[in-house]
Scaffold this motif. Structure first.
Motif, PDB file in Angstrom:
ATOM      1  N   GLN A   1       0.894  -1.241  -0.128  1.00 38.83           N
ATOM      2  CA  GLN A   1       0.014   0.238  -0.119  1.00 38.83           C
ATOM      3  C   GLN A   1       0.829   1.196   0.187  1.00 38.83           C
ATOM      4  O   GLN A   1       1.996   1.213   0.634  1.00 38.83           O
ATOM      5  CB  GLN A   1      -0.895  -0.083   1.112  1.00 38.83           C
ATOM      6  N   GLN A   2       0.515   2.141  -0.951  1.00 44.13           N
ATOM      7  CA  GLN A   2       1.224   3.415  -0.850  1.00 44.13           C
ATOM      8  C   GLN A   2       0.540   4.433   0.050  1.00 44.13           C
ATOM      9  O   GLN A   2      -0.504   4.643  -0.109  1.00 44.13           O
ATOM     10  CB  GLN A   2       1.376   4.124  -2.119  1.00 44.13           C
ATOM     11  N   VAL A   3       1.408   4.886   1.302  1.00 42.88           N
ATOM     12  CA  VAL A   3       0.673   5.800   2.156  1.00 42.88           C
ATOM     13  C   VAL A   3       0.785   7.332   2.008  1.00 42.88           C
ATOM     14  O   VAL A   3       0.122   8.049   2.750  1.00 42.88           O
ATOM     15  CB  VAL A   3       0.868   5.112   3.651  1.00 42.88           C
ATOM     16  N   LEU A   4       1.922   7.568   1.152  1.00 45.35           N
ATOM     17  CA  LEU A   4       2.253   9.028   1.255  1.00 45.35           C
ATOM     18  C   LEU A   4       3.234   9.274   0.068  1.00 45.35           C
ATOM     19  O   LEU A   4       4.226   8.437  -0.199  1.00 45.35           O
ATOM     20  CB  LEU A   4       2.941   9.394   2.502  1.00 45.35           C
ATOM     21  N   HIS A   5       2.742  10.378  -0.552  1.00 41.35           N
ATOM     22  CA  HIS A   5       4.222  11.100  -1.187  1.00 41.35           C
ATOM     23  C   HIS A   5       3.743  12.529  -1.232  1.00 41.35           C
ATOM     24  O   HIS A   5       2.861  13.149  -0.540  1.00 41.35           O
ATOM     25  CB  HIS A   5       4.156  10.491  -2.794  1.00 41.35           C
ATOM     26  N   ASN A   6       4.707  13.514  -1.758  1.00 41.86           N
ATOM     27  CA  ASN A   6       4.874  14.778  -1.645  1.00 41.86           C
ATOM     28  C   ASN A   6       4.276  15.545  -2.912  1.00 41.86           C
ATOM     29  O   ASN A   6       4.133  14.862  -3.941  1.00 41.86           O
ATOM     30  CB  ASN A   6       6.171  15.416  -1.423  1.00 41.86           C
ATOM     31  N   LEU A   7       3.568  16.721  -2.557  1.00 40.10           N
ATOM     32  CA  LEU A   7       3.324  17.413  -3.765  1.00 40.10           C
ATOM     33  C   LEU A   7       4.631  17.856  -4.546  1.00 40.10           C
ATOM     34  O   LEU A   7       5.695  17.798  -4.039  1.00 40.10           O
ATOM     35  CB  LEU A   7       2.783  18.905  -3.397  1.00 40.10           C
TER      36      LEU A   7
ATOM     37  N   LEU B   1      -1.031  13.491   1.093  1.00 37.39           N
ATOM     38  CA  LEU B   1      -0.019  13.955   0.249  1.00 37.39           C
ATOM     39  C   LEU B   1       0.260  15.085   1.073  1.00 37.39           C
ATOM     40  O   LEU B   1      -0.243  15.822   1.672  1.00 37.39           O
ATOM     41  CB  LEU B   1      -0.724  14.671  -0.785  1.00 37.39           C
ATOM     42  N   ASN B   2       1.758  15.105   1.298  1.00 40.29           N
ATOM     43  CA  ASN B   2       2.670  16.048   1.931  1.00 40.29           C
ATOM     44  C   ASN B   2       2.836  17.437   1.206  1.00 40.29           C
ATOM     45  O   ASN B   2       3.368  17.095   0.251  1.00 40.29           O
ATOM     46  CB  ASN B   2       3.715  15.484   2.600  1.00 40.29           C
ATOM     47  N   CYS B   3       2.694  18.554   1.657  1.00 42.81           N
ATOM     48  CA  CYS B   3       3.224  19.704   1.273  1.00 42.81           C
ATOM     49  C   CYS B   3       4.327  20.265   1.876  1.00 42.81           C
ATOM     50  O   CYS B   3       4.363  20.762   3.035  1.00 42.81           O
ATOM     51  CB  CYS B   3       2.154  20.932   1.168  1.00 42.81           C
ATOM     52  N   LEU B   4       5.857  20.153   1.421  1.00 40.14           N
ATOM     53  CA  LEU B   4       6.839  20.720   1.859  1.00 40.14           C
ATOM     54  C   LEU B   4       6.656  22.272   1.411  1.00 40.14           C
ATOM     55  O   LEU B   4       6.635  22.778   0.188  1.00 40.14           O
ATOM     56  CB  LEU B   4       8.095  20.102   1.182  1.00 40.14           C
TER      57      LEU B   4
ATOM     58  N   LEU C   1      -4.353  16.411   2.891  1.00 38.20           N
ATOM     59  CA  LEU C   1      -3.314  17.302   2.982  1.00 38.20           C
ATOM     60  C   LEU C   1      -2.458  17.367   4.220  1.00 38.20           C
ATOM     61  O   LEU C   1      -3.180  17.396   5.288  1.00 38.20           O
ATOM     62  CB  LEU C   1      -3.622  18.574   2.587  1.00 38.20           C
ATOM     63  N   LEU C   2      -1.261  17.419   4.180  1.00 39.99           N
ATOM     64  CA  LEU C   2      -0.218  17.456   5.322  1.00 39.99           C
ATOM     65  C   LEU C   2       0.703  18.342   5.339  1.00 39.99           C
ATOM     66  O   LEU C   2       0.997  18.790   4.072  1.00 39.99           O
ATOM     67  CB  LEU C   2       0.534  16.047   5.821  1.00 39.99           C
ATOM     68  N   ILE C   3       0.994  19.085   6.192  1.00 41.05           N
ATOM     69  CA  ILE C   3       2.220  19.955   6.208  1.00 41.05           C
ATOM     70  C   ILE C   3       3.167  19.544   7.353  1.00 41.05           C
ATOM     71  O   ILE C   3       2.799  18.905   8.318  1.00 41.05           O
ATOM     72  CB  ILE C   3       1.897  21.353   6.474  1.00 41.05           C
ATOM     73  N   GLU C   4       4.588  19.582   6.838  1.00 38.87           N
ATOM     74  CA  GLU C   4       5.519  19.022   7.846  1.00 38.87           C
ATOM     75  C   GLU C   4       6.691  20.068   8.268  1.00 38.87           C
ATOM     76  O   GLU C   4       7.337  20.519   7.477  1.00 38.87           O
ATOM     77  CB  GLU C   4       6.169  17.846   7.252  1.00 38.87           C
ATOM     78  N   PRO C   5       6.639  20.149   9.235  1.00 40.96           N
ATOM     79  CA  PRO C   5       7.890  21.108  10.151  1.00 40.96           C
ATOM     80  C   PRO C   5       9.044  20.552   9.962  1.00 40.96           C
ATOM     81  O   PRO C   5       9.244  19.166  10.153  1.00 40.96           O
ATOM     82  CB  PRO C   5       7.411  21.262  11.651  1.00 40.96           C
TER      83      PRO C   5
ATOM     84  N   GLN D   1       2.123  16.266   9.360  1.00 36.61           N
ATOM     85  CA  GLN D   1       2.866  15.209   9.162  1.00 36.61           C
ATOM     86  C   GLN D   1       3.982  15.424  10.246  1.00 36.61           C
ATOM     87  O   GLN D   1       4.906  16.391  10.229  1.00 36.61           O
ATOM     88  CB  GLN D   1       3.420  15.068   8.023  1.00 36.61           C
ATOM     89  N   TYR D   2       3.961  14.505  11.412  1.00 38.26           N
ATOM     90  CA  TYR D   2       4.868  14.807  12.569  1.00 38.26           C
ATOM     91  C   TYR D   2       6.161  13.885  12.301  1.00 38.26           C
ATOM     92  O   TYR D   2       5.944  12.614  12.482  1.00 38.26           O
ATOM     93  CB  TYR D   2       3.897  14.236  13.926  1.00 38.26           C
TER      94      TYR D   2
END
Length: 261
Positions: free
Chosen positions: A55-61, A102-105, A140-144, A176-177
């Motif tokens: 299963q794919q659980v995450l990739h970035n924008l 999806l994570n947004c850097l 949507l996720l954001i990551e410090p 996204q922690y």
């Protein structure tokens, strides 16, 4: 016991990328994540996931020109058009791959751009992205990110991310922690998870110093895994670390640290 996803950008790097799916499955992983799917065809990636029962659980924008040091463009006022085009591309890939988040850097603040201008741009871009992802059934996720590894990164602490989420005003935006980044910037891992778990959509790990496997540094991972379980977190934990030798040789931490619970 936590559910671990192999980060294919960081693990099995002794292999060509498309061979890492099989290696992850053989190593006992049931899920994968990685930075970017965009250099590859959607059909090729989807076939690799199916063939290996993953299963794919995450990739970035899309995050700008990675090879030239860019780490996201969401805070770049002059590139909002590019960012918004990237949303559509990311949704297309995530839908094809069955990837739910999806994570947004958000990126490094460009030279000559004020913090206020960067902040305004991030808020506007995240509002649009959260809305469009929600319409597509994606989160949507954001990551410090810590400023030791990426100086100048706009988003650096959990409390800053939470305040940004409040300002964006979307229930489709979460944190996204990343345990490694959080340890370097703020510590207080257990308390932060306890207080904010409902607003955390995904967790990633590595130890510190060195960003190696759990058990190679200062973080008390046996306690932390037990704590995460006790909190009721049922999502995946992405293994985004740098193996000290090879990935397979370093995987003993999974049994060694989780059996201590």
């Amino acid at each position: 016991m936590p559910k671990f996803a192999a980060n294919l950008t960081m693990l099995f790097t002794e292999l060509p990328f498309m061979q890492r799916f099989e290696a992850a499955a053989k190593a006992g992983f049931q899920a994968v994540e990685y930075l970017f799917p965009y250099p590859f065809e959607k059909k090729e990636l989807a076939a690799a996931l199916r063939a290996n029962g993953l299963q794919q659980v995450l990739h970035n924008l899309p995050a700008g020109d990675w090879d030239k040091g860019e780490r996201g463009i969401a805070c770049h006022p002059d590139r909002t058009g590019e960012f918004r085009e990237g949303i559509a591309v990311a949704i297309d890939y995530a839908t094809a791959l069955g990837c739910p988040q999806l994570n947004c850097l958000v990126g490094k603040v460009p030279a000559g751009v004020s913090t206020e201008a960067a902040h305004k741009t991030v808020v506007e871009n995240l509002r649009l992205a959260a809305r469009e992802l929600e319409a597509a059934g994606l989160r949507l996720l954001i990551e410090p990110i810590n400023t030791f590894d990426i100086p100048g990164f706009f988003l650096t602490r959990t409390d800053q991310a939470l305040a940004l989420i409040d300002e964006v005003g979307s229930s489709n935006l979460r944190v996204q922690y990343d345990i490694y980044h959080a340890q370097r910037m703020e510590g207080e891992l257990g308390n932060t998870l306890t207080k904010n778990l409902a607003r955390i959509g995904h967790i990633q790990l590595a130890d510190n110093p060195g960003r190696g496997e759990p058990g190679t540094g200062e973080i008390n991972y046996p306690w932390l895994f037990q704590h995460i379980d006790a909190l009721g977190y049922d999502g995946w934990i992405g293994c985004e670390y740098k193996p000290r030798v090879t990935t397979v040789e370093g995987l003993g931490w999974r049994e060694a640290l989780t059996k201590k619970q």
